[in-house]
Scaffold this motif. Structure first.
Motif: not given
Length: 103
Positions: A32-53
């Motif tokens: 997953v490539k992200v906008n550097l300024k959004a990295s922390a918010a993206v990490a939090r959102a990714l952590s909530r996705i059930k399909g990600i082990r």
């Protein structure tokens, strides 16, 4: 074990199931490539996705996170990828399907 639990040395237990003992599934690595300024918010959102082990922060030229995704079939993997790309700040993904465990 009881003493270790009381003293806070052991905080929780987990169970690891052999893949052979569970329903058939597909595993994929999603870079997953992200906008550097959004990295922390993206990490939090990714952590909530059930399909990600599993979710890893990575260092390298093109990828910022590595998500290990399990699904019953390719449609389930595709749905999880859809959740990932819908997150604000995600620029792109690159996926690899695991064919066989070597070690």
């Amino acid at each position: 074990i009881d003493r270790l639990k009381r003293n806070g040395v052991i905080s929780r237990f987990t169970i690891e199931v052999k893949p052979e003992g569970t329903a058939p599934q597909i595993t994929a690595c999603i870079f997953v490539k992200v906008n550097l300024k959004a990295s922390a918010a993206v990490a939090r959102a990714l952590s909530r996705i059930k399909g990600i082990r599993e979710l890893y922060k990575t260092a390298g030229e093109n990828d910022d996170f590595l998500a290990i995704v399990d699904g019953a079939d390719t449609s389930a993997i595709d749905a999880t990828i859809g959740e990932i790309v819908a997150i604000s700040g995600v620029e792109r993904t690159s996926s690899k399907i695991m064919l066989a465990r070597v070690r």
